[in-house]
Write a protein that holds these residues in place. Structure first.
Motif, PDB file in Angstrom:
ATOM      1  N   THR A 171     -17.888   8.706 -19.208  1.00  0.00           N
ATOM      2  CA  THR A 171     -17.455   7.597 -19.706  1.00  0.00           C
ATOM      3  C   THR A 171     -15.877   7.580 -20.144  1.00  0.00           C
ATOM      4  N   ALA A 172     -15.476   8.883 -19.895  1.00  0.00           N
ATOM      5  CA  ALA A 172     -14.131   9.139 -20.363  1.00  0.00           C
ATOM      6  C   ALA A 172     -13.292   8.798 -19.283  1.00  0.00           C
ATOM      7  N   VAL A 173     -13.778   8.543 -17.982  1.00  0.00           N
ATOM      8  CA  VAL A 173     -12.876   8.247 -16.729  1.00  0.00           C
ATOM      9  C   VAL A 173     -13.127   6.777 -16.307  1.00  0.00           C
ATOM     10  N   ALA A 181       0.648  -1.379  -0.101  1.00  0.00           N
ATOM     11  CA  ALA A 181       0.087  -0.033  -0.089  1.00  0.00           C
ATOM     12  C   ALA A 181       0.923   1.143  -0.126  1.00  0.00           C
ATOM     13  N   ARG A 182       1.918   1.384   0.682  1.00  0.00           N
ATOM     14  CA  ARG A 182       2.962   2.339   0.633  1.00  0.00           C
ATOM     15  C   ARG A 182       3.360   2.653  -0.778  1.00  0.00           C
ATOM     16  N   GLY A 183       3.626   1.518  -1.400  1.00  0.00           N
ATOM     17  CA  GLY A 183       4.182   2.064  -2.847  1.00  0.00           C
ATOM     18  C   GLY A 183       2.883   2.667  -3.576  1.00  0.00           C
ATOM     19  N   LEU A 184       1.911   2.134  -3.415  1.00  0.00           N
ATOM     20  CA  LEU A 184       0.522   2.711  -4.317  1.00  0.00           C
ATOM     21  C   LEU A 184       0.303   3.917  -3.679  1.00  0.00           C
ATOM     22  N   LEU A 201      -5.203  -2.377  -6.513  1.00  0.00           N
ATOM     23  CA  LEU A 201      -5.507  -0.874  -6.766  1.00  0.00           C
ATOM     24  C   LEU A 201      -6.066  -0.230  -5.371  1.00  0.00           C
ATOM     25  N   VAL A 202      -5.848   0.823  -5.098  1.00  0.00           N
ATOM     26  CA  VAL A 202      -6.568   1.511  -4.007  1.00  0.00           C
ATOM     27  C   VAL A 202      -7.886   1.559  -4.199  1.00  0.00           C
ATOM     28  N   CYS A 203      -8.668   1.090  -3.029  1.00  0.00           N
ATOM     29  CA  CYS A 203      -9.932   1.274  -3.197  1.00  0.00           C
ATOM     30  C   CYS A 203     -10.614   2.324  -1.979  1.00  0.00           C
ATOM     31  N   ALA A 228      -4.452   9.262 -15.292  1.00  0.00           N
ATOM     32  CA  ALA A 228      -3.267   9.834 -15.785  1.00  0.00           C
ATOM     33  C   ALA A 228      -2.151   8.975 -15.259  1.00  0.00           C
ATOM     34  N   ASN A 229      -2.291   8.789 -14.012  1.00  0.00           N
ATOM     35  CA  ASN A 229      -1.318   8.323 -13.325  1.00  0.00           C
ATOM     36  C   ASN A 229      -1.631   6.972 -12.533  1.00  0.00           C
ATOM     37  N   GLY A 230      -2.757   6.546 -12.998  1.00  0.00           N
ATOM     38  CA  GLY A 230      -3.140   4.967 -12.261  1.00  0.00           C
ATOM     39  C   GLY A 230      -4.727   4.828 -12.455  1.00  0.00           C
ATOM     40  N   ARG A 231      -5.110   3.766 -11.486  1.00  0.00           N
ATOM     41  CA  ARG A 231      -6.418   3.628 -11.678  1.00  0.00           C
ATOM     42  C   ARG A 231      -7.065   3.594 -10.317  1.00  0.00           C
ATOM     43  N   ILE A 232      -8.340   3.597  -9.879  1.00  0.00           N
ATOM     44  CA  ILE A 232      -8.939   3.694  -8.565  1.00  0.00           C
ATOM     45  C   ILE A 232     -10.175   2.945  -8.675  1.00  0.00           C
TER      46      ILE A 232
END
Length: 218
Positions: free
Chosen positions: A84-86, A33-36, A118-120, A153-157
């Protein structure tokens, strides 16, 4: 490292952590998690998103400017819509692994979606929605609970919702202003209101929402 190797490694780490004793499980997920959570945002992140949304209308035709698409979903008794873009995907519910010393309410923990950790987050907490209303009324639609993944841009949630309707296309001219009866937390992220199947749906502002998520997981 190849994508296949990376996925295998992530799955192996999670499998080992789940099977391990409780203490080791917490330590393993805390390290992951620290890395995320601590990964820095790219310097060009804000600029890229600002340019993307600023130029979007410029490249659309006049007809296309009048139409848009959003995914409609429900949390508690609130029907919401997000561009829908995100949106990346809608998946089956996943086990959320809580994180030690992470008690701000918005970050629930981490989940494994197709081998990716993924971070939830809790949209209900972020938007000030009473997510337990449906549970108290024994809402049968809870059987349709889903895990939603949005891309940045830098990841997913990831976040959980009680129900997902799907993609809804609408005329921009059909949008209504946000009524004063909408809660303060929700209205701060709502840019307009959609009328859909006799329901009032809050159209969320993806830029404000993503900025708020960034602040909460920083």
């Amino acid at each position: 490292m190849s994508d296949e190797s990376r996925t295998t490694t992530v799955e192996a780490v999670e499998a080992d952590a789940v099977a391990a004793p409780r203490g080791r499980d917490r330590e393993a997920y805390a390290e992951i998690a620290r890395g995320l959570l601590d990964r820095p945002l790219p310097p060009e992140y804000r600029a890229e998103w600002a340019l993307h949304f600023a130029s979007e209308k410029a490249i659309e035709s006049e007809v296309e400017e009048e139409r848009a698409a959003a995914v409609i979903f429900r949390i508690g008794e609130e029907w919401l819509a997000l561009s829908t873009a995100v949106f990346e995907e809608v998946a089956e519910p996943r086990r959320v692994h809580t994180l030690p010393h992470r008690r701000n309410g918005v970050v629930r923990g981490i989940v494994n979606v197709r081998g990716e950790l993924l971070v939830c987050i809790s949209f209900a907490t972020l938007l000030g929605i009473d997510k337990d209303v449906a549970v108290e009324r024994r809402d049968r639609s809870l059987h349709f609970e889903r895990m939603v993944v949005i891309g940045r841009a830098n990841g997913r949630i990831a976040f959980s919702v009680h129900e997902v309707h799907g993609i809804h296309r609408y005329e921009r001219s059909a949008l209504s202003p946000v009524p004063g009866t909408v809660g303060q937390a929700v209205s701060s992220f709502t840019t307009a209101v959609l009328n859909w199947q006799g329901r009032t749906v809050g159209l969320l502002d993806e830029i404000r929402l993503l900025d708020a998520i960034d602040r909460n997981i920083a």
